[in-house]
Scaffold this motif. Structure first.
Motif, mmCIF file in Angstrom:
data_model
loop_
_atom_site.group_PDB
_atom_site.id
_atom_site.type_symbol
_atom_site.label_atom_id
_atom_site.label_comp_id
_atom_site.label_asym_id
_atom_site.label_seq_id
_atom_site.Cartn_x
_atom_site.Cartn_y
_atom_site.Cartn_z
ATOM 1 N N LEU A 156 20.148 -0.628 -0.222
ATOM 2 C CA LEU A 156 19.738 0.027 1.033
ATOM 3 C C LEU A 156 20.753 1.084 1.458
ATOM 4 C CD1 LEU A 156 18.402 -2.985 3.157
ATOM 5 C CD2 LEU A 156 17.138 -1.430 1.674
ATOM 6 N N LEU A 157 21.981 0.891 1.127
ATOM 7 C CA LEU A 157 23.034 1.817 1.532
ATOM 8 C C LEU A 157 23.211 2.979 0.559
ATOM 9 C CD1 LEU A 157 25.732 -0.813 2.579
ATOM 10 C CD2 LEU A 157 24.151 0.436 4.084
ATOM 11 N N SER A 158 22.765 2.808 -0.691
ATOM 12 C CA SER A 158 23.127 3.809 -1.697
ATOM 13 C C SER A 158 21.966 4.456 -2.447
ATOM 14 C CB SER A 158 24.074 3.183 -2.725
ATOM 15 O OG SER A 158 23.416 2.127 -3.416
ATOM 16 N N SER A 159 20.826 3.757 -2.609
ATOM 17 C CA SER A 159 19.855 4.297 -3.557
ATOM 18 C C SER A 159 18.390 4.267 -3.133
ATOM 19 C CB SER A 159 19.973 3.553 -4.899
ATOM 20 O OG SER A 159 19.727 2.173 -4.724
ATOM 21 N N MET A 160 17.968 3.361 -2.277
ATOM 22 C CA MET A 160 16.540 3.224 -1.998
ATOM 23 C C MET A 160 15.973 4.459 -1.307
ATOM 24 S SD MET A 160 14.297 0.303 -0.044
ATOM 25 C CE MET A 160 14.973 -0.973 -1.091
ATOM 26 N N GLN A 161 14.860 4.967 -1.884
ATOM 27 C CA GLN A 161 14.245 6.190 -1.376
ATOM 28 C C GLN A 161 12.816 5.991 -0.876
ATOM 29 O OE1 GLN A 161 14.536 9.257 -4.366
ATOM 30 N NE2 GLN A 161 16.712 8.903 -4.736
ATOM 31 N N ASN A 162 12.124 4.964 -1.392
ATOM 32 C CA ASN A 162 10.719 4.791 -1.033
ATOM 33 C C ASN A 162 10.402 3.330 -0.730
ATOM 34 O OD1 ASN A 162 10.710 6.962 -3.585
ATOM 35 N ND2 ASN A 162 9.609 7.649 -1.777
ATOM 36 N N LEU A 163 9.677 3.115 0.371
ATOM 37 C CA LEU A 163 9.180 1.810 0.752
ATOM 38 C C LEU A 163 7.665 1.898 0.904
ATOM 39 C CD1 LEU A 163 9.352 -1.129 1.877
ATOM 40 C CD2 LEU A 163 9.719 -0.092 4.145
ATOM 41 N N ASN A 164 6.955 0.983 0.246
ATOM 42 C CA ASN A 164 5.500 0.913 0.379
ATOM 43 C C ASN A 164 5.114 -0.528 0.692
ATOM 44 O OD1 ASN A 164 4.568 3.715 -0.719
ATOM 45 N ND2 ASN A 164 6.017 2.973 -2.241
ATOM 46 N N TRP A 165 4.410 -0.707 1.804
ATOM 47 C CA TRP A 165 3.980 -2.051 2.196
ATOM 48 C C TRP A 165 2.461 -2.051 2.297
ATOM 49 C CZ3 TRP A 165 7.554 -5.793 4.843
ATOM 50 C CH2 TRP A 165 6.930 -7.045 5.049
ATOM 51 N N SER A 166 1.824 -2.856 1.439
ATOM 52 C CA SER A 166 0.366 -2.984 1.463
ATOM 53 C C SER A 166 -0.027 -4.266 2.198
ATOM 54 C CB SER A 166 -0.196 -3.016 0.037
ATOM 55 O OG SER A 166 0.147 -1.838 -0.665
ATOM 56 N N SER A 167 -1.215 -4.272 2.789
ATOM 57 C CA SER A 167 -1.743 -5.448 3.504
ATOM 58 C C SER A 167 -0.808 -5.886 4.635
ATOM 59 C CB SER A 167 -1.977 -6.614 2.523
ATOM 60 O OG SER A 167 -2.884 -6.248 1.513
ATOM 61 N N TYR A 168 -0.262 -4.916 5.352
ATOM 62 C CA TYR A 168 0.651 -5.189 6.468
ATOM 63 C C TYR A 168 -0.156 -5.660 7.678
ATOM 64 C CZ TYR A 168 4.279 -4.333 9.988
ATOM 65 O OH TYR A 168 5.194 -4.461 10.994
ATOM 66 N N THR A 169 0.244 -6.808 8.241
ATOM 67 C CA THR A 169 -0.501 -7.391 9.365
ATOM 68 C C THR A 169 0.180 -7.173 10.709
ATOM 69 O OG1 THR A 169 0.616 -9.535 9.183
ATOM 70 C CG2 THR A 169 -1.369 -9.195 7.839
#
Length: 409
Positions: free
Chosen positions: A340-353
């Motif tokens: 989370l501090l160095s590399s993550m660029q994309n978050l995808n959450w399907s079926s979010y309630t």
């Protein structure tokens, strides 16, 4: 003469390849010019047929297949769903296909006599690709040899003994792609896959399969691995250092060997009823997909994030056919995962309630993902909270990345 009929035979055969074999055969009534053109087709596909057509198809193949003119058959597909097709007929058709330098055989056989299962003929060993499924008994002669085979799919076939599959695989020195889809019955007690050349392996062991005791995998060159296994038994797996992608949908009581063998993977999709032990490291993992159908899914998710320091993309979803059991309270990490501090660029959450547990996880990621570029939220068809309220809560939440675009679908 029409313009099409004036084209060279080679071009007309290519045109016939664009339509189903049954349609290509029907062009033989157009004129003398078309009468035998279909017999040069290098690909033949017969089926599926209903029972009313079985006898007609049997007579057609008995009469016409011996006259086929293509010197090389690239593929021969038989989808036979009727007990009227006798083993002696099928063996003859396969033998004729093999005599035309058959490269790929796909055969599905259903509704055969259980007391007299169909046994694959021994003259198949020139194929480069083999797909078999249905009521077929796999019995491999010790003198078999498949020196050119690179693709094999065994779908719900019956095995003569526990030694059948290991023996068959030992005869395939160049095998690269293997799919084994076990039946609920007539399966081997021991499943052994030892193929140094294998690059893609898919194993499906159906739920409540109490026959199999376990499996052993020795596949050092593997690049793609898919395992669907919902049973309690042992698994011994050697390291897969070249693995690129893995799909795990498992219910094993101990997955140490399984997880320990795939730590070099670059893309991982996982659903496990067993909590992963801490201490595993996925240094090369760039794309992670986690299924949230288990109560412990949130803590499983953060153990995986902690183990994946170079993760770039995170997908949170429900795997096909899975139903959420509702997440239990998750323990907020005492330290922020390195990715989370160095590399993550994309978050995808399907079926979010929008339920509290899900919202807390999204807010946590937005709060700490310094390099996040996009966060895409796809709402569930059954929302736990009003959609407008759910979206507003996320829109006003703090984002560590000023460049992050929050998108809703």
């Amino acid at each position: 003469m029409d313009i099409i009929s004036g084209l060279p035979d080679e071009l007309l055969v290519k045109i016939l390849l664009l339509v189903p074999t049954k349609v290509a055969v029907s062009t033989s009534i157009l004129s003398k010019r078309w009468e035998y053109l279909w017999m040069w087709l290098p690909k033949l596909d017969y089926g599926p047929r209903n029972c009313s057509e079985c006898e007609k198809l049997r007579c057609f193949l008995d009469r016409n297949l011996p006259l086929h003119r293509a010197p090389v058959l690239e593929s021969f597909r038989l989808d036979l769903c009727c007990s009227r097709f006798k083993p002696e007929n099928i063996n003859m058709w396969i033998g004729i296909a093999v005599s035309h330098c058959l490269r790929e055989l796909e055969m599905m056989l259903y509704e055969s006599d259980p007391a007299k299962p169909f046994v694959l003929p021994s003259n198949l060993y020139a194929c480069k690709s083999l797909v078999v499924g249905g009521d077929i008994l796999l019995d491999v002669p010790t003198m078999a040899s498949l020196p050119s085979l690179n693709t094999m799919k065994l779908q719900s076939v019956r095995y003569f003994s526990d030694k059948t599959l290991p023996l068959l695989l030992s005869k395939c020195p160049l095998l690269e792609d293997l799919v084994v889809d076990l039946r609920e019955d007539d399966t081997p007690r021991y499943l052994g896959v030892s193929v140094p050349s294998l690059q893609s392996l898919s194993l499906y062991i159906p739920y409540n399969n109490h026959i199999i005791d376990g499996f052993v995998l020795v596949t050092p060159a593997l690049k793609y691995f898919k395992l669907m296994d919902y049973n309690e038994h042992y698994c011994l797996i050697e390291n897969m250092p070249n693995l690129i992608e893995a799909y795990l949908d498992v219910d094993c009581p101990d997955i140490k060997d399984l997880i320990g063998s795939i730590t070099s993977v670059k893309r991982l999709s996982i659903c496990s009823k067993t909590m992963l032990d801490e201490g595993f490291v996925f240094n090369q993992l760039e794309h992670l997909e986690v299924c949230l159908c288990m109560e412990h899914s949130s803590n499983q998710l953060f153990r995986l994030l902690k183990a994946s320091s170079n993760l770039k993309r995170l997908d949170i979803s429900l795997m096909r056919g899975h139903v959420s059991q509702g997440m239990a309270d998750w323990n907020q990490p005492t330290t922020v995962p390195e990715c989370l501090l160095s590399s993550m660029q994309n978050l995808n959450w399907s079926s979010y309630t929008g339920e509290p547990q899900e919202r807390e996880i999204v807010v946590y990621i937005l709060k700490h993902a310094v390099h996040l570029k996009t966060a895409t939220i796809k709402s569930s068809s059954e929302l736990g909270v009003p959609r407008s309220e759910m979206l507003k809560e996320l829109e006003i939440s703090y984002r560590a990345s000023a460049a992050c675009q929050l998108m809703f679908e």
